[in-house]
Design an enzyme around this catalytic site. Structure first.
Site, short mmCIF file in Angstrom:
data_model
loop_
_atom_site.label_atom_id
_atom_site.label_comp_id
_atom_site.label_asym_id
_atom_site.label_seq_id
_atom_site.Cartn_x
_atom_site.Cartn_y
_atom_site.Cartn_z
N PRO A 19 -18.31 2.32 -21.54
CA PRO A 19 -19.75 2.13 -21.33
C PRO A 19 -20.24 2.90 -20.11
CG PRO A 19 -18.54 0.16 -20.68
CD PRO A 19 -17.56 1.08 -21.35
N CYS A 104 -19.59 -3.16 -12.10
CA CYS A 104 -20.64 -2.29 -11.55
C CYS A 104 -20.76 -2.48 -10.04
CB CYS A 104 -21.97 -2.59 -12.23
SG CYS A 104 -23.28 -1.55 -11.54
N LYS A 143 -14.66 -6.31 -18.63
CA LYS A 143 -14.29 -5.02 -18.04
C LYS A 143 -14.35 -5.19 -16.53
CE LYS A 143 -15.15 -0.05 -18.13
NZ LYS A 143 -15.95 0.23 -16.94
N GLY A 205 -10.23 5.32 -16.37
CA GLY A 205 -10.34 6.07 -15.13
C GLY A 205 -9.65 7.42 -15.16
C1 LIG Z 1 -22.82 7.32 -15.18
C2 LIG Z 1 -21.88 6.16 -15.31
C3 LIG Z 1 -22.35 4.94 -15.72
C4 LIG Z 1 -21.48 3.86 -15.88
N1 LIG Z 1 -21.95 2.69 -16.36
C5 LIG Z 1 -21.09 1.68 -16.65
C6 LIG Z 1 -21.54 0.51 -17.31
O1 LIG Z 1 -22.71 0.35 -17.66
N2 LIG Z 1 -20.63 -0.47 -17.56
C7 LIG Z 1 -19.30 -0.35 -17.21
O2 LIG Z 1 -18.51 -1.26 -17.46
N3 LIG Z 1 -18.85 0.76 -16.59
C8 LIG Z 1 -19.71 1.78 -16.33
N4 LIG Z 1 -19.24 2.94 -15.77
C9 LIG Z 1 -17.80 3.06 -15.51
C10 LIG Z 1 -17.10 3.75 -16.70
O3 LIG Z 1 -17.16 2.97 -17.88
C11 LIG Z 1 -15.62 4.03 -16.39
O4 LIG Z 1 -14.94 2.83 -16.22
C12 LIG Z 1 -15.47 4.90 -15.13
O5 LIG Z 1 -16.38 5.97 -15.13
C13 LIG Z 1 -14.05 5.49 -15.04
O6 LIG Z 1 -13.71 6.14 -16.23
P1 LIG Z 1 -13.90 7.74 -16.48
O7 LIG Z 1 -13.16 8.44 -15.39
O8 LIG Z 1 -13.29 7.93 -17.86
O9 LIG Z 1 -15.36 8.03 -16.46
C14 LIG Z 1 -20.10 4.01 -15.58
C15 LIG Z 1 -19.64 5.24 -15.13
C16 LIG Z 1 -20.50 6.32 -15.01
C17 LIG Z 1 -19.96 7.63 -14.55
#
Ligand SMILES: Cc1cc2nc3c(=O)[nH]c(=O)nc-3n(C[C@H](O)[C@H](O)[C@H](O)COP(=O)(O)O)c2cc1C
Length: 352
Positions: A19, A104, A143, A205
């Site tokens: 998300p 968050c 989460k 991550g």
């Molecule tokens: C722009 C943005 C918005 C995000 N919004 C949410 C969210 O609404 N809910 C959530 O659980 N994590 C949110 N995250 C965290 C991501 O779901 C993820 O856990 C985090 O970015 C690490 O994973 P990645 O390196 O694959 O991006 C957000 C991350 C980004 C970059």
């Protein structure tokens, strides 16, 4: 890596579109789901204050396409009663899974006890999860992050608590709230959580390619992998991992397919929101999506300074034509590429 189940819901392949507030809305999820390889889609995080006060924006955020199933609605908030009411609303609109955001880091969210704030207030988290559990019959998932404080990484304790309260899947982003998005995610914590709970565990991550997904899975024995930012840069990442899982050569998009995905995204956005908003969103994805392509930095700048639908479409056309012809893309008249367009990098920007 093999499919896993959240109660009786099969997550196959075991890959989750993570998300992302302000990103994983209906158009973005449609774009990605059409490219294949996603086992579970999740909404952006949705404010329970908004939902339970009938805020139209929050209600719109619960929309999804049938073809996205299984689909989880993720909610955030700090008030147990409102969390339970909102969870019920998600079940009523047909979500398959209800996910609670405990990660968050945005001050506006944490201040009200929600998001990662729940990681430093476990009695509140416990009450919330128990109240939600009473209110819904679909599976409840959480989460979480590594912890709130760098000095107190309590993901294992939180995961145990969540399982005891009836959570049926735990997704862990291995950074603390204090870290926000700095440094790297700690996947060893994913391994530790997987060892102590019996519900499925997924890690999140920094997974940005096929090798990264398999490496994390091997190291941690986790059930699923979440991919967020990596999917903004490469909408085919899920399909490529699935191809590898099934013994096929991973799909490699052509330049033409890369152009098409941008145009398709713009069409999906325009069908869903006012033009100015669609242009804004387009700037985000165009920026992420052309990283590493020839002349990508210049193209990002040019798109960033486009103000109409025609202008955006013309610039996309020009850019891809130039690159296909093997000519350097100069983006006539565009500003200096050194001046990079800002990249949205947390849930903060979208927090209510
Ligand atoms: C722009 C943005 C918005 C995000 N919004 C949410 C969210 O609404 N809910 C959530 O659980 N994590 C949110 N995250 C965290 C991501 O779901 C993820 O856990 C985090 O970015 C690490 O994973 P990645 O390196 O694959 O991006 C957000 C991350 C980004 C970059």
């Amino acid at each position: 890596m093999k499919p896993f189940k959240i109660r009786d819901i099969e997550i196959s392949p075991p890959l989750v579109l993570s998300p992302m507030a302000g990103v994983t809305d209906v158009p973005f999820r449609a774009l990605l789901k059409r490219r294949g390889g996603i086992g579970l889609t999740v909404s952006e995080f949705i404010s329970v204050e908004g939902l339970t006060r009938n805020n139209p924006k929050s209600k719109r955020q619960m929309r999804f396409h049938e073809y996205e199933r299984p689909f989880a609605v993720q909610i955030f908030g700090g008030q147990p009663g409102r969390m339970a009411m909102a969870a019920e609303m998600a079940e009523d609109v047909g979500a398959d899974i209800l996910d609670v955001n405990c990660g968050c880091p945005a001050p506006k969210v944490v201040k009200h006890g929600g998001g990662s704030g729940l990681l430093r207030d476990l009695p509140r988290l416990e009450t919330i999860l128990k109240e939600i559990k009473k209110a819904i019959s679909i599976p409840l998932t959480v989460k979480i992050r590594a912890g709130f404080y760098d000095s107190h990484r309590n993901a294992v304790e939180v995961a145990r608590l969540a399982e005891a309260c009836g959570a049926e899947h735990i997704a862990l982003h291995g950074r603390t709230k204090e870290q926000a998005y700095k440094g790297l995610a700690d996947w060893d914590l994913v391994r530790q959580v997987k060892e102590v709970v019996s519900v499925p565990v997924s890690g999140s991550g920094d997974v940005v390619n096929i090798e990264g997904a398999f490496k994390r899975w091997r190291e941690t024995n986790c059930d699923g992998i979440l991919i967020g930012r990596g999917a903004m840069a490469n909408p085919w990442i899920f399909r490529q991992i699935e191809d590898t899982l099934e013994g096929r050569e991973p799909f490699q998009p052509t330049l033409e397919e890369k152009r098409e995905v941008l145009v398709e995204y713009f069409d999906l956005l325009r069908a869903d929101m006012p033009e100015f908003a669609a242009i804004g969103r387009m700037k985000q994805l165009a920026g992420q999506f052309t990283k590493g392509l020839h002349g990508g930095a210049r193209f990002r700048q040019v798109i960033y300074h486009s103000h109409s639908v025609t202008e955006v479409l013309d610039r996309i056309g020009e850019y891809f034509e130039t690159v296909a012809a093997g000519r350097p893309y100069l983006g006539e008249g565009g500003p200096d590429p050194e001046e990079e367009a800002p990249v949205l990098d947390s849930c903060e920007a979208a927090a209510i």
